[in-house]
Design a protein around this motif. Structure first.
Motif, PDB file in Angstrom:
ATOM      1  N   ASN A 190       0.818  -1.211   0.000  1.00 52.52           N
ATOM      2  CA  ASN A 190       0.000   0.000   0.000  1.00 52.52           C
ATOM      3  C   ASN A 190       0.852   1.262   0.000  1.00 52.52           C
ATOM      4  OD1 ASN A 190      -3.154  -0.228   0.356  1.00 52.52           O
ATOM      5  ND2 ASN A 190      -2.272  -2.005   1.357  1.00 52.52           N
TER       6      ASN A 190
ATOM      7  N   ILE B  60       0.328   3.654  -3.185  1.00 52.01           N
ATOM      8  CA  ILE B  60      -0.772   4.524  -2.739  1.00 52.01           C
ATOM      9  C   ILE B  60      -1.143   5.580  -3.783  1.00 52.01           C
ATOM     10  CG2 ILE B  60       0.601   6.312  -1.563  1.00 52.01           C
ATOM     11  CD1 ILE B  60      -2.403   4.599   0.049  1.00 52.01           C
TER      12      ILE B  60
ATOM     13  N   ASN C 114      -9.369   6.490  -6.216  1.00 54.33           N
ATOM     14  CA  ASN C 114      -9.958   7.079  -5.012  1.00 54.33           C
ATOM     15  C   ASN C 114     -11.433   6.760  -4.865  1.00 54.33           C
ATOM     16  OD1 ASN C 114      -7.569   8.378  -4.151  1.00 54.33           O
ATOM     17  ND2 ASN C 114      -7.905  10.027  -5.637  1.00 54.33           N
TER      18      ASN C 114
ATOM     19  N   VAL D 143     -14.516   5.073  -3.641  1.00 53.94           N
ATOM     20  CA  VAL D 143     -14.808   4.299  -2.442  1.00 53.94           C
ATOM     21  C   VAL D 143     -16.304   4.051  -2.356  1.00 53.94           C
ATOM     22  CG1 VAL D 143     -14.706   4.236   0.070  1.00 53.94           C
ATOM     23  CG2 VAL D 143     -12.854   5.323  -1.215  1.00 53.94           C
TER      24      VAL D 143
ATOM     25  N   SER E 147      -5.389  -2.719   5.516  1.00 54.70           N
ATOM     26  CA  SER E 147      -5.555  -1.912   4.304  1.00 54.70           C
ATOM     27  C   SER E 147      -6.755  -0.970   4.415  1.00 54.70           C
ATOM     28  CB  SER E 147      -5.709  -2.808   3.077  1.00 54.70           C
ATOM     29  OG  SER E 147      -6.907  -3.561   3.144  1.00 54.70           O
TER      30      SER E 147
ATOM     31  N   PHE F  93      -7.482   0.830   6.939  1.00 49.25           N
ATOM     32  CA  PHE F  93      -7.112   2.017   7.716  1.00 49.25           C
ATOM     33  C   PHE F  93      -5.946   2.787   7.112  1.00 49.25           C
ATOM     34  CE2 PHE F  93      -8.952  -1.114  10.635  1.00 49.25           C
ATOM     35  CZ  PHE F  93      -9.993  -0.368  11.166  1.00 49.25           C
TER      36      PHE F  93
ATOM     37  N   SER G 194      -4.504   5.304   4.577  1.00 51.09           N
ATOM     38  CA  SER G 194      -5.076   6.341   3.720  1.00 51.09           C
ATOM     39  C   SER G 194      -4.039   7.188   3.001  1.00 51.09           C
ATOM     40  CB  SER G 194      -5.977   7.269   4.549  1.00 51.09           C
ATOM     41  OG  SER G 194      -5.243   7.851   5.611  1.00 51.09           O
ATOM     42  N   GLY G 195      -2.759   7.067   3.360  1.00 53.37           N
ATOM     43  CA  GLY G 195      -1.735   7.891   2.721  1.00 53.37           C
ATOM     44  C   GLY G 195      -0.354   7.339   2.977  1.00 53.37           C
TER      45      GLY G 195
END
Length: 227
Positions: A93, A97, A102, A104, A197, A199, A201-202
């Motif tokens: 990830n 990333i 994006n 969701v 995965s 949790f 986010s960046g």
């Protein structure tokens, strides 16, 4: 050659059936949705399709457990397998990333965890490892079994990034399964990877470094165990 391809196809039949039934259940559910006067397919896919698939997966995996008399043994290296799944997911990830979509799907957080951490890994490990890998192994050596099974598992995932991730994860899961033949270990690794995965986010260089060290520690422990 034709005989080999026929054996290969027969090895994948359960997985093909699983995919076909999944789409079939979604299609039939949408027909009922449409008959009740709701023709918005996008709303159906976003709001209801995930719930339908989880119900189907629960029923399907129950049938497989009964059919093959599957028993989940106790895991003796729980922490190591949890760490392994987390480290693989975090590393991949962090490195990809910026290439991910994006988009969701908006679903309840508890449902997301239940579906992707419990139900998804359970049914996928039974179908793609317990059934497919064991069948492919009957007419291939371990190397080609890992390669073929992992490639097929990856092909069941949409998008290039998901394909690469599923292929890498598939190799790890197949290697471990061929070593100890314990389905519970694979479910723990797969579930842990999916859980973390959710949790992430960046990009975070600290997570990447810690994950690499964690992965190396897991490899060291597991190699020592299998020696």
């Amino acid at each position: 050659m034709m005989g080999y391809l026929k054996k290969l196809f027969n090895s994948f039949k359960s997985a093909f059936l699983y995919v076909i039934l999944s789409y079939g259940v979604i299609f039939v559910s949408f027909i009922f949705y449409y008959l009740f006067g709701r023709a918005d397919i996008k709303n159906f896919l976003v709001s209801y399709a995930s719930y339908v698939l989880v119900i189907f997966n629960l029923i399907y995996v129950y049938v497989l457990f009964k059919k093959y008399d599957i028993k989940l043994e106790k895991c003796n290296n729980l922490l190591v397998y949890v760490m392994l799944g987390i480290s693989i997911s975090c590393i991949f990830n962090m490195l990809t990333i910026g290439f991910k979509s994006n988009d969701v799907v908006s679903v309840n957080a508890c449902f997301l965890i239940f579906s992707s951490v419990i139900v998804g890994p359970l049914v996928e490990e039974v179908v793609f490892r317990y059934i497919v890998t064991n069948r492919v192994l009957k007419f291939n050596n371990k190397f080609f079994t890992v390669l073929i099974s992992s490639l097929f598992f990856a092909l069941m995932h949409n998008g290039l990034i998901n394909f690469i991730y599923a292929f890498i994860l598939g190799i790890v899961l197949n290697v471990i399964y061929l070593r100890d033949k314990k389905l519970i270990n694979l479910i723990i690794i797969h579930s842990s990877a999916n859980m973390i995965s959710i949790f992430l986010s960046g990009y975070n260089e600290y997570i990447l470094v810690i994950s690499v060290l964690m992965l190396l520690e897991c490899i060291f422990i597991l190699n020592r165990k299998y020696l």
